[in-house]
Design a protein around this motif. Structure first.
Motif: not given
Length: 373
Positions: A186-201
């Motif tokens: 990441x020292x020359x930059x970064x792209x973070x792209x994606x999907x996720x799942x969430x569960x909460x009570x």
């Protein structure tokens, strides 16, 4: 955050605006009467003025827009949009917006976060024991948004999917420094792209300043090169909170937070120890690594309807190896306290001013909206 951070100007605005609110409108802080007449929207404005050694003089503003007819009928939470914009004499700029929208009377929930930042930062390296002498400055422009789409199973269960995007552009690093070697992901930059799942009570009686209830959240995020990400890695987060009333006006709040990252993780996507939410008393990002845990306890005393005091203690650490994460030698404790003020009598929006002190001269003053957890 280093010692002697001064928020003198901010306190002046905070206190003077409070007096103005109480004299002119007992229900609020700074409101738009024109908007309120429609009985469907309510707007609260928040001026921001401050000074720190890192940013010098800074100013800006924020606000929260409430949708009075768009209510989660299960716990009477209002749809709202909170935003803020800050500019400093050092030419630093931060804009944030956090819409929270309930649909179908609360059966569906859209939780979003967006930030744009042009802001110099500090880097000490990766790991739980990086020395202060490692500190170097770098400039980074950040464009980031998260969109979470949740379905409610009444009364308290929520689950759904998330879309995550972050573009970190490194614009300047210290010549000959750690980041200049480009040995750090990441020292020359970064792209973070994606999907996720969430569960909460979520059985909390209030989001801004809970007085009772529990919160359990499980999150899994996957950044993938298939979506255009520069780094492929997986992130898993466990967040446990409980709020136990001690008396009519006081509670004890607990939080356990665990974050694990696996794969090619850029330093921008690693677990970050410090800041106004996770570990008050430490500069946000003073310690970063793939794995992190934090345990917090906070006593809160609401001595008046719109005023409360708090005292907290916490400990935690980061590590590259999950098996060594809970080593006593790497533990980083902090203690502190602060004061809160409720902006609107019948809305859950609180101003929070905290001071925290950690190890090795680490300390910080934090001004924010709503409780840290």
């Amino acid at each position: 955050m280093k010692k002697y951070i001064l928020y003198t100007s901010l306190l002046i605005v905070f206190l003077s605006s409070t007096v103005f609110a109480q004299r002119n409108n007992e229900d609020g802080f700074i409101q738009s009467d024109t908007i309120r007449k429609g009985k469907s929207l309510q707007f609260v404005a928040l001026p921001i003025i401050f000074y720190t050694p890192e940013t010098k003089f800074g100013f800006g503003g924020g606000g929260q827009l409430f949708f009075l007819k768009n209510i989660n009928e299960y716990n009477q939470r209002l749809s709202n949009i909170f935003f803020s914009a800050i500019y400093t004499s050092e030419k630093q700029f931060i804009f944030e917006a956090t819409p929270q929208i309930y649909l179908g009377h609360g059966d569906y929930f859209i939780d979003m976060f967006y930030t744009y930042r042009v802001f110099p930062n500090s880097f000490w390296g990766i790991g739980p024991s990086t020395p202060e002498s490692n500190k170097e400055s770098y400039n980074q422009t950040t464009n980031k948004f998260d969109i979470n789409l949740l379905k409610r199973l009444p009364p308290n269960l929520n689950f759904g999917l998330s879309v995550n995007y972050a573009n970190y552009q490194i614009t300047e690093v210290l010549e000959g420094g750690i980041l200049d070697t480009q040995a750090v992901p990441g020292s020359d930059g970064a792209k973070i792209i994606g999907l996720g799942a969430i569960f909460n009570l979520d059985s909390r009686d209030d989001i801004g300043a809970p007085q009772a209830g529990n919160y359990l959240s499980l999150t899994a995020r996957f950044s993938s090169e298939l979506f255009g990400a520069s780094h492929a890695f997986n992130k898993f987060i466990l967040d446990l909170r409980t709020y136990q009333p001690l008396a009519k006006k006081s509670i004890l709040a607990f939080r356990f937070y665990l974050e694990n990252n696996f794969g090619d993780v850029p330093f921008q996507g690693m677990a970050s120890y410090g800041g106004s939410k996770n570990a008050r008393g430490y500069f946000n990002g003073r310690f970063i690594d793939k794995h992190m845990y934090i345990v917090q306890a906070e006593y809160r005393w609401r001595f008046k309807e719109r005023w409360s005091l708090a005292g907290f203690g916490l400990f935690g650490s980061v590590n590259d190896n999950g098996g060594d994460l809970f080593s006593f030698n790497n533990m980083k404790p902090s203690i502190g306290g602060g004061i809160r003020f409720k902006l609107i009598k019948d809305k859950s929006t609180w101003l929070r001013l905290d001071y925290g002190k950690g190890l090795d001269g680490q300390s910080g003053i934090y001004f924010g909206v709503n409780e840290a957890f």
